[in-house]
Design an enzyme around this catalytic site. Structure first.
Site, PDB file in Angstrom:
ATOM      1  N   LYS A 129       0.807  -1.224   0.000  1.00 45.81           N
ATOM      2  CA  LYS A 129       0.000   0.000   0.000  1.00 45.81           C
ATOM      3  C   LYS A 129       0.840   1.275   0.000  1.00 45.81           C
ATOM      4  CE  LYS A 129      -4.448  -1.212   0.214  1.00 45.81           C
ATOM      5  NZ  LYS A 129      -5.508  -0.646  -0.657  1.00 45.81           N
TER       6      LYS A 129
ATOM      7  N   SER B 130       0.983  -9.713  -0.223  1.00 46.36           N
ATOM      8  CA  SER B 130       0.692  -8.284  -0.224  1.00 46.36           C
ATOM      9  C   SER B 130       0.889  -7.584   1.117  1.00 46.36           C
ATOM     10  CB  SER B 130      -0.737  -8.048  -0.712  1.00 46.36           C
ATOM     11  OG  SER B 130      -1.671  -8.674   0.146  1.00 46.36           O
TER      12      SER B 130
END
Length: 502
Positions: free
Chosen positions: A50, A304
């Site tokens: 992110k 992720s």
């Protein structure tokens, strides 16, 4: 596509983010008969991809926008990305997070000098409150996924993968929440090589993109699960949806158990622990290989993120066995009489590795047992059920029963008014295949078993809690039996927990 490619290639992410490695999971590759590569976004400074999108967006703000500060809503990882970026650029940051966000993520955001407001139970509720606050304080809203510059920042993951693999890929499996990561990656990958499959992975209880692509427009879910909190999004973005509709090949949905199994797969390959959302890519590969049986392909999973409370590992470890299809759970009814447990184990369970075995005397006619056995897949489970039926035992397969796995297995027991002159013992015995069956055979049929609980803990010794009805005239004989048995044990009849609950 051309505009997005230009934004990806000219992004400013590397002022804050790092180029993460693309590692081959050798053991997994051998196990799955395909080359498995893991893109280690869990190694970013904020332990998540992110940071890429957040920094790229904030770095492109005007001086006026930067002066007002930035505000964002996030379940955690985007929050850290925004906070990290704001700190690096010297900007004020306000983050609205769902009240259900893991504490590790809340603390991480606060450590980055951002102000935190907890609101609502999901990202959608936090986002609505964030929009309201942005309108009041004039801060620049940094959307977690539905923004071109954010998507372009996430798309740099695909750029790195193509360079690191020389483009020799068959499929890339991408976690999907709001769709920012997969939208940017799909756009880039399809531009360079349309033959590479871009496959999104969502939990069954947070599958907004799956339903949106199926419907042809962004669908809003009534509710989302929070186990994989990083992808707990009720509605995907319009821009991310448009890109996914054009460039994503399919969406795979996975269960909580499959996610837990994938966390273990990644741990065994890297000795690192990813969060549930971070393991979605690996969960997708496991399901894809199991059901479609490709061989010799190069498959990439995006790790992720790795922001997870340590306390969740206990739950994950419990669910991993069923997620890997290495444990099946059954309820079995047996007649209540001495020797029944031994008969069940010798006639049905003799060649089966038992992972859990719970029993408590209920009535003098029949008893219900909760048992876990090492069986993989529906075919093996069906065969086991038939074996039980052939021996005259009624049974229920609880492997896919959420109530049983989440609650029932921990509640079996309780007081029994039928248990007379009960003595409670704890035993330790060497853990090996068939050990529990041999233990029950050694116990014999001399005394009625009124309580039995066993659960494998992955150590060298198995641990059993057992209640036995010992007549007064047999106490000396039983003491001699315990001495001859040869197992380490201790009596727990006087334990206060036993008297409180059992």
């Amino acid at each position: 596509m051309q505009r997005m490619l230009r934004q990806i290639l000219t992004s400013k992410v590397y002022e804050a983010a790092i180029e993460t490695p693309l590692e081959e999971a050798t053991a997994l590759s051998a196990q799955l008969h395909n080359r498995i590569l893991l893109k280690r976004e869990d190694l970013q400074p904020v332990f998540s991809f992110k940071l890429r999108g957040a920094y790229n967006k904030i770095a492109h703000l005007s001086a006026t926008e930067k002066a007002k500060g930035v505000i964002a809503a996030s379940a955690g990882n985007h929050a850290q990305g925004v906070a990290f970026s704001a700190l690096k650029l010297g900007l004020k940051a306000l983050i609205v997070m769902p009240a259900t966000t893991p504490e590790i993520k809340v603390c991480a955001v606060k450590a980055l000098k951002a102000e935190v407001v907890l609101h609502g139970d999901s990202y959608s509720e936090a986002a609505a409150h964030c929009t309201k606050l942005a309108g009041l304080n004039g801060m620049t809203y940094i959307h977690p996924f539905d923004d071109e510059l954010v998507i372009a920042g996430q798309g740099t993951v695909a750029d790195e993968i193509m360079r690191q693999s020389a483009g020799k890929l068959d499929a890339v499996f991408v976690p999907v929440g709001g769709g920012g990561l997969i939208a940017g990656m799909a756009c880039y990958l399809k531009a360079l090589d349309p033959h590479i499959k871009v496959i999104g992975v969502e939990p069954y209880d947070s599958d907004a993109m799956y339903h949106s692509l199926k419907a042809g427009y962004p669908v809003e879910l009534d509710a989302v699960g929070i186990f994989a909190d990083g992808v707990a999004v009720k509605k995907v973005g319009q821009f991310t949806f448009d890109l996914c509709l054009k460039y994503v090949d399919e969406i795979i949905r996975v269960s909580t158990d499959e996610i837990c199994g994938a966390i273990k797969s990644v741990y065994q390959a890297t000795r690192s622990i990813v969060e549930p959302a971070g393991a979605l890519g690996m969960a997708g590969i496991n399901q894809y290989v199991r059901e479609r049986k490709p061989e010799g392909q190069t498959l990439v999973a995006i790790n992720s993120g790795a922001n997870m409370n340590f306390e969740r590992l206990r739950y994950i470890a419990e669910r991993t066995l069923t997620g890997e299809q290495r444990e099946s759970l059954f309820a079995v009814t047996i007649p209540e009489k001495p020797g029944s447990l031994r008969h069940l184990c010798s006639e049905v369970l003799e060649e089966t590795n038992i992972t859990e075995f719970s029993y408590r005397l209920s009535t003098r006619e029949e008893a219900h047992i909760f048992v876990g056995v090492s069986l993989g897949g529906s075919i093996a489970r069906t065969a086991f059920t038939e074996r039980l039926q052939q021996q005259g035992y009624a049974s229920t397969d609880l492997t896919d029963n959420e109530l049983a796995k989440t609650h029932l297995r921990y509640m079996i027991g309780g007081r029994s008014p039928e248990a007379l002159r009960e003595k409670l013992y704890r035993f330790w015995f060497p853990e090996r295949p068939g050990a529990l069956t041999r233990f029950l055979a050694d116990m014999g049929a001399n005394w009625n078993i009124s309580l039995f609980q066993y659960r494998t803990i992955g150590g060298d010794f198995g641990r059993v809690l057992i209640g036995l009805e010992i007549p007064a005239e047999d106490e000396a004989k039983f003491a001699h039996f315990l001495k001859a048995l040869g197992y380490r044990y201790e009596e727990a009849t006087s334990d206060p927990a036993y008297h409180l609950f059992l």
